[in-house]
Design an enzyme around this catalytic site. Structure first.
Site, PDB file in Angstrom:
ATOM      1  N   TYR A 165     -11.636 -31.266  15.267  1.00  0.00           N
ATOM      2  CA  TYR A 165     -12.182 -31.899  14.046  1.00  0.00           C
ATOM      3  C   TYR A 165     -13.542 -32.519  14.345  1.00  0.00           C
ATOM      4  O   TYR A 165     -14.529 -32.234  13.658  1.00  0.00           O
ATOM      5  CB  TYR A 165     -11.202 -32.960  13.557  1.00  0.00           C
ATOM      6  CG  TYR A 165     -11.566 -33.584  12.232  1.00  0.00           C
ATOM      7  CD1 TYR A 165     -11.580 -32.826  11.065  1.00  0.00           C
ATOM      8  CD2 TYR A 165     -11.878 -34.937  12.138  1.00  0.00           C
ATOM      9  CE1 TYR A 165     -11.899 -33.413   9.831  1.00  0.00           C
ATOM     10  CE2 TYR A 165     -12.190 -35.528  10.915  1.00  0.00           C
ATOM     11  CZ  TYR A 165     -12.201 -34.761   9.769  1.00  0.00           C
ATOM     12  OH  TYR A 165     -12.513 -35.341   8.557  1.00  0.00           O
ATOM     13  N   PHE A 199      -7.483 -33.986  -1.792  1.00  0.00           N
ATOM     14  CA  PHE A 199      -7.558 -35.361  -2.293  1.00  0.00           C
ATOM     15  C   PHE A 199      -8.955 -35.659  -2.850  1.00  0.00           C
ATOM     16  O   PHE A 199      -9.144 -35.904  -4.053  1.00  0.00           O
ATOM     17  CB  PHE A 199      -7.163 -36.297  -1.144  1.00  0.00           C
ATOM     18  CG  PHE A 199      -7.556 -37.729  -1.296  1.00  0.00           C
ATOM     19  CD1 PHE A 199      -7.268 -38.438  -2.457  1.00  0.00           C
ATOM     20  CD2 PHE A 199      -8.201 -38.395  -0.257  1.00  0.00           C
ATOM     21  CE1 PHE A 199      -7.625 -39.778  -2.590  1.00  0.00           C
ATOM     22  CE2 PHE A 199      -8.558 -39.731  -0.376  1.00  0.00           C
ATOM     23  CZ  PHE A 199      -8.284 -40.422  -1.545  1.00  0.00           C
ATOM     24  N   THR A 206     -10.992 -43.052   3.646  1.00  0.00           N
ATOM     25  CA  THR A 206     -10.907 -43.251   2.197  1.00  0.00           C
ATOM     26  C   THR A 206      -9.480 -42.965   1.736  1.00  0.00           C
ATOM     27  O   THR A 206      -8.834 -42.054   2.257  1.00  0.00           O
ATOM     28  CB  THR A 206     -11.926 -42.337   1.498  1.00  0.00           C
ATOM     29  OG1 THR A 206     -13.234 -42.724   1.957  1.00  0.00           O
ATOM     30  CG2 THR A 206     -11.874 -42.478  -0.016  1.00  0.00           C
TER      31      THR A 206
HETATM   32  P1  NAD Z   1      -7.581 -32.798   2.033  1.00  0.00           P
HETATM   33  O1  NAD Z   1      -6.825 -32.173   3.148  1.00  0.00           O
HETATM   34  O2  NAD Z   1      -6.815 -33.429   0.937  1.00  0.00           O
HETATM   35  O3  NAD Z   1      -8.569 -31.745   1.372  1.00  0.00           O
HETATM   36  C1  NAD Z   1      -9.176 -30.700   2.072  1.00  0.00           C
HETATM   37  C2  NAD Z   1      -9.113 -29.436   1.209  1.00  0.00           C
HETATM   38  O4  NAD Z   1      -9.773 -28.341   1.892  1.00  0.00           O
HETATM   39  C3  NAD Z   1      -7.680 -28.984   0.940  1.00  0.00           C
HETATM   40  O5  NAD Z   1      -7.476 -28.759  -0.433  1.00  0.00           O
HETATM   41  C4  NAD Z   1      -7.551 -27.701   1.748  1.00  0.00           C
HETATM   42  O6  NAD Z   1      -6.577 -26.803   1.224  1.00  0.00           O
HETATM   43  C5  NAD Z   1      -8.991 -27.175   1.724  1.00  0.00           C
HETATM   44  N1  NAD Z   1      -9.272 -26.236   2.811  1.00  0.00           N
HETATM   45  C6  NAD Z   1      -9.049 -26.414   4.134  1.00  0.00           C
HETATM   46  N2  NAD Z   1      -9.397 -25.324   4.820  1.00  0.00           N
HETATM   47  C7  NAD Z   1      -9.870 -24.421   3.912  1.00  0.00           C
HETATM   48  C8  NAD Z   1     -10.359 -23.085   4.001  1.00  0.00           C
HETATM   49  N3  NAD Z   1     -10.422 -22.433   5.175  1.00  0.00           N
HETATM   50  N4  NAD Z   1     -10.768 -22.473   2.874  1.00  0.00           N
HETATM   51  C9  NAD Z   1     -10.686 -23.099   1.671  1.00  0.00           C
HETATM   52  N5  NAD Z   1     -10.205 -24.358   1.517  1.00  0.00           N
HETATM   53  C10 NAD Z   1      -9.810 -25.000   2.637  1.00  0.00           C
HETATM   54  O7  NAD Z   1      -8.581 -33.845   2.696  1.00  0.00           O
HETATM   55  P2  NAD Z   1      -9.593 -34.878   2.006  1.00  0.00           P
HETATM   56  O8  NAD Z   1      -9.241 -36.211   2.467  1.00  0.00           O
HETATM   57  O9  NAD Z   1      -9.732 -34.593   0.570  1.00  0.00           O
HETATM   58  O10 NAD Z   1     -10.956 -34.473   2.736  1.00  0.00           O
HETATM   59  C11 NAD Z   1     -11.973 -33.712   2.093  1.00  0.00           C
HETATM   60  C12 NAD Z   1     -13.185 -33.596   3.001  1.00  0.00           C
HETATM   61  O11 NAD Z   1     -13.689 -34.908   3.289  1.00  0.00           O
HETATM   62  C13 NAD Z   1     -12.890 -32.929   4.340  1.00  0.00           C
HETATM   63  O12 NAD Z   1     -13.989 -32.141   4.689  1.00  0.00           O
HETATM   64  C14 NAD Z   1     -12.769 -34.104   5.289  1.00  0.00           C
HETATM   65  O13 NAD Z   1     -13.111 -33.754   6.609  1.00  0.00           O
HETATM   66  C15 NAD Z   1     -13.758 -35.100   4.693  1.00  0.00           C
HETATM   67  N6  NAD Z   1     -13.416 -36.490   5.055  1.00  0.00           N
HETATM   68  C16 NAD Z   1     -12.408 -37.155   4.414  1.00  0.00           C
HETATM   69  C17 NAD Z   1     -12.100 -38.456   4.789  1.00  0.00           C
HETATM   70  C18 NAD Z   1     -11.043 -39.274   4.084  1.00  0.00           C
HETATM   71  O14 NAD Z   1     -10.851 -40.430   4.469  1.00  0.00           O
HETATM   72  N7  NAD Z   1     -10.362 -38.788   3.076  1.00  0.00           N
HETATM   73  C19 NAD Z   1     -12.795 -39.070   5.841  1.00  0.00           C
HETATM   74  C20 NAD Z   1     -13.781 -38.343   6.495  1.00  0.00           C
HETATM   75  C21 NAD Z   1     -14.104 -37.058   6.084  1.00  0.00           C
END
Ligand code: NAD
Ligand code: UDP
Length: 330
Positions: free
Chosen positions: A147, A14, A177
């Protein structure tokens, strides 16, 4: 226009896909890396054929060969509770080994390293709102620990590289987000409620629904990422929208109204260690980056709702086509 290269780990997710789009727009060359565990190639659709974009399918929790770059953005990690709880070892692995590998690579390439950390480092907070100086209230031995502790380790790893090797690092602590492209089945509250609402199914509130979250629209967050990345600010910076704190019950009501009011609201069991209250103190981001979110919740929910509705329509048209093929009708 710059001609710099950025590695975006988690590009098919995302946030990673929105960041990639934003960097490409600004003239960066982007190499997206993802193992597609929670991300989807569909998220790459708008820029897959961009001449300055390349995609590498790699699992970052294993040693991989990485191309040189001027910027390394580390967003690779499952983020939704059902996702990280489905494979807690993979979550810990990418946040531990994956972070070590990317930090080392950034250091060797002379790149700036950007870590996507989280408000979950504060756990179930006893201080409200949460400033960066708060050490948090995390259960190290519970369903969210893969996590929370994974991200705390990732921050510690980033600091260790910064202090002992001189890594040029930035850390964003992201608060809930939402926006277009979130996976429809990832179980996070905004998408889950919208999917249930558009399907006319019961909207499932965990527990009484008095727990709060503060919701930030994706374009605001990406603007915050870029400002933080371009700044010289050291140490973690909260990025989120403090103006939108609301209870999960209230969000359910809003989503029900937004999706036509056909759903009932039901209450199901609440997960252990689910934080009671969450709201960012963004004083640091305001003062040091001149950043504050702009998109009101009504507008952000509206945009996300349209995206969810459109994807549900496409999915149901595709399912109907498959049925027709199986039944042998044209
Ligand atoms: P998401 O799950 O949509 O995206 C995470 C991406 O990481 C995915 O495309 C997944 O395939 C990839 N991924 C996971 N493990 C992997 C690995 N071993 N090797 C390669 N790729 C890998 O989640 P998001 O909401 O886009 O979150 C992105 C980042 O932001 C994450 O690190 C998350 O912890 C952080 N985050 C997001 C939020 C939010 O509200 N969206 C809040 C806090 C932190
Ligand atoms: N939640 C809910 N129903 C759902 C999904 C989530 O009531 O279908 C609640 C969840 O228990 C939590 C809040 O909404 O209190 C936010 O959950 P989410 O998974 O989006 O993010 P996080 O807990 O990581 O903030």
């Amino acid at each position: 226009m710059t001609e710099r290269t950025a590695l975006v780990a988690g590009a098919a997710g995302f946030l990673g896909s929105h960041l990639t789009e934003n960097l490409l727009r600004d003239g960066w060359t982007v190499i997206g890396i993802d193992n597609l565990s929670t991300g989807r190639t569909e998220n790459l659709k708008t820029f897959r054929k961009h001449p300055s974009f390349r995609f590498l399918r790699r699992d970052l929790s294993r040693r991989v060969k990485l191309p040189p770059a001027e910027a390394v953005f580390h967003l690779a990690s499952p983020a939704s509770p059902p996702h990280y709880q489905r494979d807690p070892i993979a979550c810990l692995a990418v946040n531990a080994f994956g972070t070590a590998q990317l930090a080392e690579h950034a250091h060797r390439s002379g790149a700036r390293f950007f870590l996507a950390s989280t408000s979950e480092v504060y756990g179930d907070p006893e201080v409200h709102p949460q400033p960066e100086s708060y050490f948090g209230h995390v259960n190290p031995y519970g369903p969210r620990s893969c996590y929370d502790e994974g991200k705390r380790f990732a921050e510690a790893m980033t600091l260790a590289w910064e202090q002992s090797k001189g890594l040029d690092a930035r850390i964003a602590r992201i608060f809930n987000t939402y926006g277009p492209r979130m996976a429809l089945d990832d179980g996070r509250v905004v998408t889950q409620f919208l999917v249930e609402g558009w399907r006319g199914e019961p909207i499932t509130v965990h527990g009484e629904g008095k727990q709060t979250r503060s919701f930030c629209y994706v374009s605001d967050l990406i603007e915050g990422f870029r400002k933080l990345f371009d700044s010289s600010v050291k140490g973690p910076v909260n990025l989120g929208n403090p103006e939108t704190e609301m209870s999960v019950g209230e969000l359910a009501e809003r989503v029900r109204a937004l999706t036509g009011g056909r759903s009932t609201i039901v209450h199901t069991e609440r997960g252990r260690d689910d934080p009671e209250r969450r709201r960012p103190d963004i004083s640091r981001a305001k003062e040091l980056l001149g950043w504050a979110p702009k998109v009101p919740l009504t507008e952000g929910l509206e945009k996300t709702s349209l995206d969810v509705q459109e994807r549900l329509r496409r999915a149901s048209r595709a399912a109907a086509r498959v049925r027709r093929v199986k039944e042998g009708s044209p």
